[in-house]
Scaffold this motif. Sequence first.
Motif, PDB file in Angstrom:
ATOM      1  N   ASN A  91       0.847  -1.192   0.000  1.00 16.01           N
ATOM      2  CA  ASN A  91       0.000   0.000   0.000  1.00 16.01           C
ATOM      3  C   ASN A  91       0.880   1.239   0.000  1.00 16.01           C
ATOM      4  N   GLU A  92       0.280   2.352  -0.338  1.00 20.88           N
ATOM      5  CA  GLU A  92       0.987   3.623  -0.343  1.00 20.88           C
ATOM      6  C   GLU A  92       0.915   4.273   1.043  1.00 20.88           C
ATOM      7  N   PRO A  93       1.783   5.251   1.328  1.00 19.46           N
ATOM      8  CA  PRO A  93       1.749   5.895   2.643  1.00 19.46           C
ATOM      9  C   PRO A  93       0.387   6.485   3.000  1.00 19.46           C
ATOM     10  N   GLU A  94      -0.374   6.925   1.986  1.00 27.05           N
ATOM     11  CA  GLU A  94      -1.679   7.515   2.266  1.00 27.05           C
ATOM     12  C   GLU A  94      -2.608   6.516   2.969  1.00 27.05           C
ATOM     13  N   ALA A  95      -2.452   5.238   2.672  1.00 23.91           N
ATOM     14  CA  ALA A  95      -3.302   4.227   3.307  1.00 23.91           C
ATOM     15  C   ALA A  95      -3.067   4.179   4.809  1.00 23.91           C
ATOM     16  N   LEU A  96      -1.823   4.380   5.221  1.00 25.49           N
ATOM     17  CA  LEU A  96      -1.535   4.420   6.657  1.00 25.49           C
ATOM     18  C   LEU A  96      -2.218   5.620   7.298  1.00 25.49           C
ATOM     19  N   GLY A  97      -2.163   6.766   6.637  1.00 30.51           N
ATOM     20  CA  GLY A  97      -2.820   7.947   7.181  1.00 30.51           C
ATOM     21  C   GLY A  97      -4.319   7.754   7.320  1.00 30.51           C
ATOM     22  N   MET A  98      -4.929   7.117   6.339  1.00 28.15           N
ATOM     23  CA  MET A  98      -6.366   6.869   6.406  1.00 28.15           C
ATOM     24  C   MET A  98      -6.692   5.894   7.533  1.00 28.15           C
ATOM     25  N   THR A  99      -5.869   4.882   7.711  1.00 25.78           N
ATOM     26  CA  THR A  99      -6.095   3.911   8.786  1.00 25.78           C
ATOM     27  C   THR A  99      -5.978   4.579  10.150  1.00 25.78           C
ATOM     28  N   ILE A 100      -4.953   5.394  10.321  1.00 28.82           N
ATOM     29  CA  ILE A 100      -4.778   6.100  11.588  1.00 28.82           C
ATOM     30  C   ILE A 100      -5.955   7.037  11.844  1.00 28.82           C
ATOM     31  N   GLY A 101      -6.420   7.706  10.799  1.00 33.72           N
ATOM     32  CA  GLY A 101      -7.571   8.592  10.946  1.00 33.72           C
ATOM     33  C   GLY A 101      -8.803   7.853  11.441  1.00 33.72           C
ATOM     34  N   ARG A 102      -9.056   6.669  10.879  1.00 35.06           N
ATOM     35  CA  ARG A 102     -10.219   5.879  11.315  1.00 35.06           C
ATOM     36  C   ARG A 102     -10.065   5.450  12.776  1.00 35.06           C
ATOM     37  N   LEU A 103      -8.845   5.048  13.138  1.00 39.48           N
ATOM     38  CA  LEU A 103      -8.628   4.572  14.506  1.00 39.48           C
ATOM     39  C   LEU A 103      -8.739   5.700  15.529  1.00 39.48           C
ATOM     40  N   LEU A 104      -8.427   6.916  15.115  1.00 41.68           N
ATOM     41  CA  LEU A 104      -8.486   8.043  16.029  1.00 41.68           C
ATOM     42  C   LEU A 104      -9.890   8.602  16.202  1.00 41.68           C
ATOM     43  N   GLN A 105     -10.775   8.348  15.262  1.00 43.17           N
ATOM     44  CA  GLN A 105     -12.103   8.932  15.330  1.00 43.17           C
ATOM     45  C   GLN A 105     -12.842   8.649  16.647  1.00 43.17           C
ATOM     46  N   PRO A 106     -12.860   7.400  17.135  1.00 48.01           N
ATOM     47  CA  PRO A 106     -13.588   7.142  18.395  1.00 48.01           C
ATOM     48  C   PRO A 106     -12.992   7.869  19.597  1.00 48.01           C
ATOM     49  N   MET A 107     -11.696   8.308  19.454  1.00 49.03           N
ATOM     50  CA  MET A 107     -11.043   8.969  20.594  1.00 49.03           C
ATOM     51  C   MET A 107     -11.433  10.440  20.681  1.00 49.03           C
ATOM     52  N   GLU A 108     -12.008  10.994  19.617  1.00 47.95           N
ATOM     53  CA  GLU A 108     -12.296  12.427  19.604  1.00 47.95           C
ATOM     54  C   GLU A 108     -13.512  12.761  20.471  1.00 47.95           C
TER      55      GLU A 108
END
Length: 410
Positions: free
Chosen positions: A393-410
């Motif tokens: 995968n490209e680096p952008e996929a990591l950013g998207m994954t991290i974004g999804r994982l952080l959403q419940p923490m907001e």
Amino acid sequence: MRTTFDVIIVGARVAGSTLAYELGKAGFDVLLLEKGTLPSDTLSTHNFFSNSVAMLREMGVMDRLLATNTPLYKRAYIEFDDAVIDGQYPEVHGENACFCIKRTYLDHALFEAATAQAGVTAIQGFRVTDLMREDGRVTGVTGVRRDGGTESYTARLVVGADGRHSVVRSLAGAKRLQAVPTDYASYVGYFSGYAQEGEPCVEFYKKGDRIAIVFPTSDGQHVVGAMFPLTDHAWVDRFKADAEKGFRELVASGLAGTPLAERLPVAALAGPVRGLLGYDNDWFEGMGSGWALVGDALSFKDPAVGQGMHDAMYGARVLTRILAASTDWPASWGDMAAAYSQELEAKMMARFGMACEITKNVPVTPEQQMVNRLIGSHPEATQAFLGIYNYANEPEALGMTIGRLLQPME
């Protein structure tokens, strides 16, 4: 011996031999020139992630390389200060195993695969000293054999596959498009008796401004790289005075508490410690009238990202495809150069950018360290992180994954 060819390739290691193999298969007449003699060693980060292992299999050399008893590995163990990332590389192209084979075995196997092609002629011990030109176009090379004899050969294209200090690149006048100097000194040594726990794996450590990386490699050994800032003149002097002692002391002090610091004291150094006191991460113009570049001659990157082998082999395939698609090279240099540049940049520039970031001695921010901990604590993020290295995968996929994982923490 004939003196005229379709393509002359200067440099017969990974980039050059792969290109000669691909061009030979495509039906071109190729002259492959090497200033040294193979098999021989060279300073290198000689790791293949699984996407590159797939290319070795496609070239038909993987069985020969495995016969050296160099181990495959699938796992990465990484420590970024107090963040630990531990996981397996995702599968890509049907491969999930990586491979760190010594250059003495690798380069020889690729060279013999290349010279087995009907259209490939090779000369070892030939040092190129100049390029021949006609109406501004490169038309061949002049060089010296080891016995002192001077010879010239002509071709429709001359390719520099001769490494980060490329003679062809210099003589052709290729423009340097990007250059990011490293902040680090890098040293490497081979060690016997380095005992990893469990399955073979790559180890990566970053503690403050100290970096180390470990790969299982050929001959029952592990190759260990250690990096420290170039501005730390006391350590530069210690390595110059006694490289092995400096290497061991750097690991013991700068990476204390890591598995590396526990394992290295009982391992025996096999051969000299070698290193680089500074280098540029650079990207050059890849093609001009009658000439082209491939491998480190085109772009050299911080060894910590481990992409040099992949980029050399991938670039050789791209160049072959572009040459085979054109029926009139003299009229097409501009179009071919543009196509070559666009395809390589689309494939490789993201990892080049990673190398330019890693190569700078910048303190990790609390926010980045939080992200590192998150990557290590979620298998999905670990897979996306490791997948950057083998192009799963490209680096952008990591950013998207991290974004999804952080959403419940907001």
